[in-house]
Design a protein around this motif. Structure first.
Motif, PDB file in Angstrom:
ATOM      1  N   LEU A 213       0.832  -1.210   0.000  1.00  0.00           N
ATOM      2  CA  LEU A 213       0.000   0.000   0.000  1.00  0.00           C
ATOM      3  C   LEU A 213       0.863   1.254   0.000  1.00  0.00           C
ATOM      4  CD1 LEU A 213      -2.828  -0.943   2.517  1.00  0.00           C
ATOM      5  CD2 LEU A 213      -3.126  -0.406   0.109  1.00  0.00           C
ATOM      6  N   TRP A 214       1.936   1.248   0.770  1.00  0.00           N
ATOM      7  CA  TRP A 214       2.835   2.406   0.801  1.00  0.00           C
ATOM      8  C   TRP A 214       3.485   2.630  -0.561  1.00  0.00           C
ATOM      9  CZ3 TRP A 214       3.666   5.952   4.601  1.00  0.00           C
ATOM     10  CH2 TRP A 214       4.770   6.805   4.448  1.00  0.00           C
ATOM     11  N   SER A 215       3.807   1.539  -1.242  1.00  0.00           N
ATOM     12  CA  SER A 215       4.442   1.667  -2.564  1.00  0.00           C
ATOM     13  C   SER A 215       3.441   2.110  -3.623  1.00  0.00           C
ATOM     14  CB  SER A 215       5.072   0.330  -2.968  1.00  0.00           C
ATOM     15  OG  SER A 215       6.037  -0.088  -2.029  1.00  0.00           O
ATOM     16  N   PHE A 216       2.271   1.475  -3.664  1.00  0.00           N
ATOM     17  CA  PHE A 216       1.284   1.807  -4.680  1.00  0.00           C
ATOM     18  C   PHE A 216       0.634   3.164  -4.433  1.00  0.00           C
ATOM     19  CE2 PHE A 216       0.147  -2.736  -6.234  1.00  0.00           C
ATOM     20  CZ  PHE A 216       1.471  -2.893  -6.620  1.00  0.00           C
ATOM     21  N   GLY A 217       0.651   3.613  -3.165  1.00  0.00           N
ATOM     22  CA  GLY A 217       0.058   4.918  -2.873  1.00  0.00           C
ATOM     23  C   GLY A 217       0.962   6.092  -3.175  1.00  0.00           C
ATOM     24  N   ASN A 218       2.206   5.851  -3.517  1.00  0.00           N
ATOM     25  CA  ASN A 218       3.145   6.925  -3.843  1.00  0.00           C
ATOM     26  C   ASN A 218       2.784   7.496  -5.214  1.00  0.00           C
ATOM     27  OD1 ASN A 218       5.312   8.620  -4.271  1.00  0.00           O
ATOM     28  ND2 ASN A 218       6.833   7.145  -3.559  1.00  0.00           N
ATOM     29  N   GLN A 219       2.302   8.719  -5.234  1.00  0.00           N
ATOM     30  CA  GLN A 219       1.816   9.318  -6.469  1.00  0.00           C
ATOM     31  C   GLN A 219       2.934   9.691  -7.428  1.00  0.00           C
ATOM     32  OE1 GLN A 219      -1.658   9.421  -7.190  1.00  0.00           O
ATOM     33  NE2 GLN A 219      -1.221   7.981  -5.530  1.00  0.00           N
ATOM     34  N   ARG A 220       4.160   9.729  -6.958  1.00  0.00           N
ATOM     35  CA  ARG A 220       5.277   9.989  -7.871  1.00  0.00           C
ATOM     36  C   ARG A 220       5.690   8.730  -8.636  1.00  0.00           C
ATOM     37  NH1 ARG A 220       9.691  14.186  -5.366  1.00  0.00           N
ATOM     38  NH2 ARG A 220       8.283  15.973  -5.178  1.00  0.00           N
ATOM     39  N   VAL A 221       5.352   7.568  -8.085  1.00  0.00           N
ATOM     40  CA  VAL A 221       5.715   6.302  -8.732  1.00  0.00           C
ATOM     41  C   VAL A 221       4.510   5.670  -9.410  1.00  0.00           C
ATOM     42  CG1 VAL A 221       6.716   4.018  -8.360  1.00  0.00           C
ATOM     43  CG2 VAL A 221       7.501   5.952  -6.984  1.00  0.00           C
ATOM     44  N   PHE A 222       3.357   5.629  -8.722  1.00  0.00           N
ATOM     45  CA  PHE A 222       2.129   5.039  -9.267  1.00  0.00           C
ATOM     46  C   PHE A 222       0.991   6.062  -9.180  1.00  0.00           C
ATOM     47  CE2 PHE A 222       4.557   1.455  -7.508  1.00  0.00           C
ATOM     48  CZ  PHE A 222       4.666   0.654  -8.623  1.00  0.00           C
ATOM     49  N   PRO A 223       0.969   7.058 -10.047  1.00  0.00           N
ATOM     50  CA  PRO A 223      -0.107   8.065  -9.993  1.00  0.00           C
ATOM     51  C   PRO A 223      -1.450   7.445 -10.380  1.00  0.00           C
ATOM     52  CG  PRO A 223       1.260   8.398 -11.933  1.00  0.00           C
ATOM     53  CD  PRO A 223       1.927   7.335 -11.128  1.00  0.00           C
ATOM     54  N   SER A 224      -2.483   7.717  -9.582  1.00  0.00           N
ATOM     55  CA  SER A 224      -3.816   7.194  -9.867  1.00  0.00           C
ATOM     56  C   SER A 224      -4.849   8.075  -9.169  1.00  0.00           C
ATOM     57  CB  SER A 224      -3.948   5.740  -9.387  1.00  0.00           C
ATOM     58  OG  SER A 224      -3.744   5.663  -7.987  1.00  0.00           O
ATOM     59  N   GLU A 225      -6.114   7.895  -9.569  1.00  0.00           N
ATOM     60  CA  GLU A 225      -7.211   8.660  -8.985  1.00  0.00           C
ATOM     61  C   GLU A 225      -7.618   8.036  -7.653  1.00  0.00           C
ATOM     62  OE1 GLU A 225      -8.310  11.446 -10.192  1.00  0.00           O
ATOM     63  OE2 GLU A 225      -7.018  11.365 -11.981  1.00  0.00           O
TER      64      GLU A 225
END
Length: 335
Positions: A133-145
Motif C-alpha cells: 500500500l505504501w508503494s502503490f500509494g506513492n503518487q510519484r511512482v504510481f499516480p492514480s485517482e
C-alpha cells in the motif's frame, strides 16, 4: 535501497544453503583426514568419522527470514518473487543432498517448529499489504485517482482534502531542517496513509481493513479485555457443535444390534461363542463328542506332563555331568 536489499538476499540464499554443504563435503572430510592418523580405538574413530548434524530449527529460521523479507517487499519489488523462487529451488536440492549424503540421520521431530513458522505467515502477509500500500500509494511512482473507499477511509484517518493538499505541498517545498522543526513529516505521513485509498490499491486497502478489524476484535478485545466473558461462550458453542456433529455421525452409522440382526437374518454368525454355530452346537451336545473332548484334554495334559518330566530329567543329568567333571578336575589337581 532496492539494489542493496536484493544483493543481501542473493548473498543470503547461497550462504544459508552453501554452509551446510561446505560443512558436510569440505570441512568434515578434511577433519577426518587430519585426525584419523594413529587412531586404533573404535570409540575414537566413531567420534572422528561422525557426520555433522542437520539442524531443522536453524534451516527453518534461515528460510523464514528470507521468505518473510521476500513476501514483505515483493509488492513494491516484483523481483523478490523471482529471488524467492530461486531460493526454494536451491534450498530444496541443497538440503536434500546434505541430508541424504552428508549428515547424521535426523531425529524424530514433532510439528512444533513447523507450526511456529506457519503462525508467522499471517503477520508477514499483513506487513506485505502495508508495504505494498505504501508503494502503490506513492503518487510519484504510481499516480492514480481516488478509489471508492476514499470517503470511508478519509473519515478513519481524519484528513480533509484541503489538509491533504496543504501538507503535501509543504512537505515537498520545505527543507530537512523545516520538516523536523515544524512537524511537517508527521503531517505528510498522514497524507501518505490517506493515499492507501487510491484506485490502484483499493483491494489491498480492503484486505488491510479486514486484517485490522480482525486483530482488534479477536486478538485485542477477545484475547485480552473480554477473555473472561468470551472464553466460556466459545467453549459452550464449541461443545454444542461437537455434540451435534457426533449425533449426526452416530445417526449415519447403524448400531451393532441393527447390523447383527440383519446378518443373523442372512445366516451369518455374529458371535464367537461355539453355541452360536449350528455345527458346533450339535457337536457339543452329543455324548460321543463330549467324550472325545475329554480324551483330547487328558492326552494333552499327559503330553505336557511328559515334556515337563523329560525336562527335569535332562536338568538332573546335566547337573550330574557337571558334578562329575568337577570331581575329575579336583583329582587331576591333587595328582
Amino acid at each position: 535501497v532496492g539494489s542493496s536489499l536484493c544483493l543481501t538476499v542473493i548473498i543470503s540464499i547461497f550462504s544459508s544453503t552453501g554452509s551446510q554443504l561446505a560443512m558436510s563435503f569440505i570441512v568434515t572430510p578434511l577433519f577426518i583426514w587430519f585426525f584419523r592418523k594413529g587412531l586404533v580405538i573404535q570409540q575414537a574413530m566413531n567420534a572422528v568419522y561422525m557426520l555433522p548434524e542437520w539442524s531443522l530449527s536453524c534451516r527453518m529460521a534461515q528460510t523464514m527470514t528470507l521468505v518473510a523479507v521476500g513476501m514483505m517487499y515483493s509488492g513494491g519489488m516484483p523481483i523478490m518473487n523471482i529471488l524467492m523462487m530461486g531460493y526454494c529451488f536451491v534450498a530444496y536440492w541443497a538440503d536434500k543432498w546434505a541430508i541424504l549424503h552428508g549428515s547424521l540421520r535426523p531425529p524424530a521431530l514433532k510439528g512444533k517448529v513447523t507450526k511456529t513458522a506457519a503462525d508467522i505467515i499471517p503477520i508477514v502477509a499483513f506487513l506485505h499489504i502495508v508495504i505494498t500500500l505504501w508503494s502503490f500509494g506513492n503518487q510519484r511512482v504510481f499516480p492514480s485517482e481516488w478509489g471508492w473507499l476514499k470517503g470511508f477511509y478519509q473519515g478513519l484517518v481524519g484528513v480533509s482534502d484541503d489538509q491533504y493538499k496543504e501538507w503535501t505541498e509543504t512537505f515537498y517545498l520545505s527543507n530537512e531542517a523545516e520538516r523536523r522543526e515544524n512537524n511537517v513529516f508527521a503531517d505528510y505521513l498522514r497524507t501518505r496513509i490517506l493515499d492507501f485509498a487510491r484506485d490502484s490499491s483499493w483491494l489491498l486497502l480492503a484486505l488491510f481493513l479486514i486484517f485490522l478489524a480482525y486483530w482488534i476484535i479477536e486478538v485485542f478485545l477477545f484475547q485480552f479485555l473480554l477473555k473472561p466473558l468470551v472464553k466460556p461462550i466459545k467453549v459452550a458453542i464449541t461443545g454444542f457443535c461437537r455434540k451435534k456433529l457426533k449425533l449426526a455421525e452416530d445417526e449415519q452409522h447403524p448400531s451393532f444390534e441393527q447390523v447383527a440382526a440383519e446378518l443373523a437374518h442372512q445366516g451369518t454368525i455374529v458371535s464367537y461363542e461355539p453355541n452360536a454355530n449350528v455345527r458346533y452346537r450339535a457337536f457339543l451336545h452329543s455324548a460321543e463328542s463330549l467324550e472325545e473332548v475329554r480324551t483330547a484334554v487328558e492326552e494333552h495334559k499327559e503330553a505336557e506332563a511328559g515334556k515337563q518330566k523329560a525336562k527335569e530329567e535332562k536338568g538332573k543329568s546335566e547337573e550330574q555331568a557337571e558334578a562329575g567333571t568337577e570331581q575329575e578336575n579336583r583329582v587331576a589337581d591333587q595328582a
